[in-house]
Motif scaffolding. Structure first.
Motif, PDB file in Angstrom:
ATOM      1  N   GLU A   1       2.676   1.889  -3.414  1.00 49.04           N
ATOM      2  CA  GLU A   1       1.956   1.559  -4.655  1.00 49.04           C
ATOM      3  C   GLU A   1       2.155   2.662  -5.696  1.00 49.04           C
ATOM      4  O   GLU A   1       2.305   3.842  -5.363  1.00 49.04           O
ATOM      5  CB  GLU A   1       0.468   1.298  -4.386  1.00 49.04           C
ATOM      6  N   MET A   2       2.159   2.252  -6.952  1.00 46.54           N
ATOM      7  CA  MET A   2       2.370   3.242  -8.012  1.00 46.54           C
ATOM      8  C   MET A   2       1.081   4.014  -8.248  1.00 46.54           C
ATOM      9  O   MET A   2      -0.014   3.513  -8.031  1.00 46.54           O
ATOM     10  CB  MET A   2       2.850   2.558  -9.300  1.00 46.54           C
ATOM     11  N   VAL A   3       1.251   5.267  -8.648  1.00 47.45           N
ATOM     12  CA  VAL A   3       0.065   6.054  -9.017  1.00 47.45           C
ATOM     13  C   VAL A   3       0.232   6.479 -10.472  1.00 47.45           C
ATOM     14  O   VAL A   3       1.344   6.752 -10.933  1.00 47.45           O
ATOM     15  CB  VAL A   3      -0.118   7.304  -8.122  1.00 47.45           C
ATOM     16  N   GLY A   4      -0.861   6.502 -11.202  1.00 40.73           N
ATOM     17  CA  GLY A   4      -0.758   6.840 -12.621  1.00 40.73           C
ATOM     18  C   GLY A   4      -1.981   7.581 -13.112  1.00 40.73           C
ATOM     19  O   GLY A   4      -3.026   7.602 -12.447  1.00 40.73           O
ATOM     20  N   LEU A   5      -1.809   8.223 -14.253  1.00 41.86           N
ATOM     21  CA  LEU A   5      -2.879   9.042 -14.824  1.00 41.86           C
ATOM     22  C   LEU A   5      -2.729   9.042 -16.340  1.00 41.86           C
ATOM     23  O   LEU A   5      -1.596   9.081 -16.854  1.00 41.86           O
ATOM     24  CB  LEU A   5      -2.704  10.476 -14.297  1.00 41.86           C
TER      25      LEU A   5
ATOM     26  N   LYS B   1       3.106   7.491 -14.881  1.00 44.32           N
ATOM     27  CA  LYS B   1       2.978   6.808 -13.587  1.00 44.32           C
ATOM     28  C   LYS B   1       4.208   7.108 -12.745  1.00 44.32           C
ATOM     29  O   LYS B   1       5.300   7.355 -13.288  1.00 44.32           O
ATOM     30  CB  LYS B   1       2.789   5.305 -13.761  1.00 44.32           C
ATOM     31  N   THR B   2       3.989   7.116 -11.417  1.00 42.37           N
ATOM     32  CA  THR B   2       5.115   7.257 -10.491  1.00 42.37           C
ATOM     33  C   THR B   2       5.329   5.918  -9.806  1.00 42.37           C
ATOM     34  O   THR B   2       4.389   5.358  -9.228  1.00 42.37           O
ATOM     35  CB  THR B   2       4.825   8.326  -9.415  1.00 42.37           C
TER      36      THR B   2
ATOM     37  N   THR C   1       9.181   8.918 -12.303  1.00 41.56           N
ATOM     38  CA  THR C   1       7.989   9.054 -13.154  1.00 41.56           C
ATOM     39  C   THR C   1       8.302   8.492 -14.537  1.00 41.56           C
ATOM     40  O   THR C   1       9.385   8.715 -15.089  1.00 41.56           O
ATOM     41  CB  THR C   1       7.556  10.525 -13.289  1.00 41.56           C
TER      42      THR C   1
ATOM     43  N   LYS D   1       0.838  -1.204   0.000  1.00 43.77           N
ATOM     44  CA  LYS D   1       0.000   0.000   0.000  1.00 43.77           C
ATOM     45  C   LYS D   1       0.877   1.261   0.000  1.00 43.77           C
ATOM     46  O   LYS D   1       0.609   2.221  -0.730  1.00 43.77           O
ATOM     47  CB  LYS D   1      -0.897  -0.034   1.246  1.00 43.77           C
TER      48      LYS D   1
END
Ligand code: NAD
Length: 528
Positions: free
Chosen positions: A161-165, A174-175, A516, A158
């Protein structure tokens, strides 16, 4: 009687297994169950390099004492330059493969580490009592608080976790968070298991590697914690232990192969580590010293205050960076003084393997410093309400131990060492003050920001206090507001140097770089 011992989870000493430790290459003594007597043959403290417990080749060894008896129990080396290089090399090499291990596998290793730490709680606690002097119950608490951090490190999925858009049509950013590298870690004496566990489990979970220097006063748990990691399946070279004093600290803070440094200890060494490590472009977090205040308002629940005084000032012999230094009694709260004094008088300093409320302090120098602080206050006109110098364990066996009984001073003022310095022993001062506002102003002017507490039954008063106080770890009816592992250690002012705090969510940020990645699959003609 209010007893620290009864309030904590105590495991009977009869459950301690007398077994020979399994560290390879060097012989270590059985897990201790009693204090050392004169004639005890000192053991050589193991270093732990590339998955092996090793005896140092150093010609320079320091004595480690049983604080309950002043008997030399161990020798700890000043690790040689070659050994320090070997440990950093091992960590650097291990990093190249460990960083590629999937996060799922690293999480599994961390869960296994938690399981083994729980199974070996007694063994770790016994080493703490023997080398550091804590009461048995406090040693168990030391291990448990560390295990809570290891449990929290299992949240790595958690927390990293990667975040993306989709930033434009068919284009995504994504990061991902990638491990930072080799982390140098420098430990204080007061929590020989909990504080290493502010770092080790997060190292394992995030795919980093580390070289750790335990305190020279109680170095024995270092190799044990590394060995337990190996038993959990953590690859060789991920957790390494070296020893020594300033030369080892300088090496960890300046070696180019080290990416980040964690330090916990006093302000002198901590400022040096911060300056040296930042000069060498490393990420650094330093938890430093303290001066902690507890404020009692007239409407406070007296039982809660008495319990708070006992745990705040005497838990772990007051050698806690959140220990109570000054108890401010606001207005009518002064009427609690006789009960506070009576409660404190009931407490007993005793050897950690015997029954008592707290153990000796860690060293002869520490004992002499605390006795000098009391003498200084007395000479300058303070009242010694409870005098720990007169309340030491009796008997021949412990006559040389570093014991001081619970001590309470009153009538103190600036210019006395007890007001101007961190106390770090089983001693606190009582100061009568007119208003809560006075205490807020006083505490906000203090250079430290480690811990503060207010005792009151008034919601509005507590609300005002928590909003206006400039200390970032606040207790309301809790004298030692050390945050649970899930929150992170959020100290401020001169109690912390760095940007990202120990354990909690910021531990994952400290140990990882954000990367990123922007991807476009537009205008691709060659899809099947
Ligand atoms: P310390 O600063 O004496 O030692 C800490 C580490 O620094 C040890 O490993 C030691 O070998 C090394 N060191 C000591 N002097 C050095 C020097 N001149 N140059 C380079 N390295 C040096 O601290 P300690 O006595 O082990 O621990 C007590 C102090 O630590 C107290 O001030 C306490 O408040 C603080 N502490 C803070 C926290 C926190 O989270 N804020 C937690 C525990 C302890």
């Amino acid at each position: 009687m209010l007893s620290i011992r009864t309030s904590l989870n105590k495991i009977p000493r009869t459950q301690l297994k007398l077994c020979v430790r399994s560290l390879s290459k060097i012989a270590l003594p059985a897990v201790p169950t009693a204090h050392a007597k004169p004639g005890f043959e000192p053991y050589f403290t193991a270093s732990y390099i590339n998955g092996q417990a090793v005896k140092s080749d150093s010609k320079e060894w320091f004595d480690v004492y049983d604080p309950a008896t002043d008997v030399v129990i161990a020798k700890v080396p000043q690790s040689t330059e070659a050994e320090m290089d070997e440990a950093i090399d091992a960590a650097e090499k291990a990093f190249q493969s460990f960083k590629k291990l999937s996060v799922i596998k690293r999480m599994e290793l961390t869960f296994k580490y938690v399981e083994l730490l729980k199974a070996k709680t007694n063994e770790l606690a016994a080493t703490i009592v023997f080398e550091q002097g804590k009461a048995w119950s406090a040693a168990i608490a030391d291990v448990y608080r560390g295990i809570q951090c290891a449990e929290h490190a299992c949240n790595v999925l958690k927390e990293t976790e990667m975040v993306g858009l989709e930033v434009s049509t068919d284009m995504e950013t994504k990061t991902v968070r990638e491990p930072i590298g080799v982390v140098g870690s420098i430990m204080p004496f007061n929590f020989p298991v909990m504080i290493p566990l502010w770092t080790i489990p997060y190292i394992i979970a995030t795919g980093n590697t580390t070289v750790i220097k335990p305190s020279e006063f109680c170095p024995g748990t270092g190799a044990l914690l590394a060995e337990i990691a190996k038993e959990a399946g953590v690859p060789d070279g991920v957790i390494n232990i070296i020893h020594g004093k300033a030369p080892t600290v300088t090496k960890l803070a300046s070696d180019p192969r080290i990416a980040a440094v964690t330090f916990v200890g006093g302000n002198n060494a901590g400022k040096y580590v911060h300056q040296t490590a930042t000069k060498h472009q490393k990420r650094v977090q330093c938890n430093l010293g303290a001066k902690n205040h507890v404020v009692v308002l007239p409407d406070a629940d007296k039982d809660a205050v008495l319990k708070g005084v006992v745990s705040g000032a005497f838990s772990s012999t007051g050698q806690v960076c959140l220990s109570t230094d000054i108890l401010f009694l606001v207005g009518e709260a002064r009427e609690m003084i006789p009960d506070i004094v009576e409660t404190v008088k009931q407490l007993k300093a005793a050897p950690g393997f015997e029954d008592g409320d707290f153990g000796p302090v860690v060293s002869k120098q520490s004992l002499e410093r605390i006795e000098a602080v009391i003498a200084d206050a007395e000479a300058k006109g303070a009242e010694v309400l409870v005098d720990g110098r007169l309340n030491k364990p009796s008997g021949e066996e412990f006559k040389n131990g570093y014991f001081i009984g619970p001590t309470v001073l009153k009538g103190v003022k600036k210019g006395m060492r007890c007001v101007d310095e961190e106390l770090f022993g089983p001693i606190f001062t009582i100061v009568e003050v007119p208003t809560m506002e006075y205490t807020i102003d006083y505490i906000n002017k203090n250079e430290f920001g480690n811990s503060v507490a207010v005792f009151t039954q008034s919601g509005p008063a507590a609300n005002k206090f928590t909003k206006e106080i400039n200390v970032n770890q606040v207790g309301v009816n809790v004298s030692v507001p050390i945050p649970h592992a899930a929150f992170g250690f959020t100290s401020n002012k001169n109690s912390f140097l760095g940007d990202l705090h120990f354990y909690g969510p910021t531990a994952f940020k400290f140990l990882t770089h954000p990367k990123t990645i922007t991807t476009s699959w537009k205008n691709m003609e060659h899809h099947p």
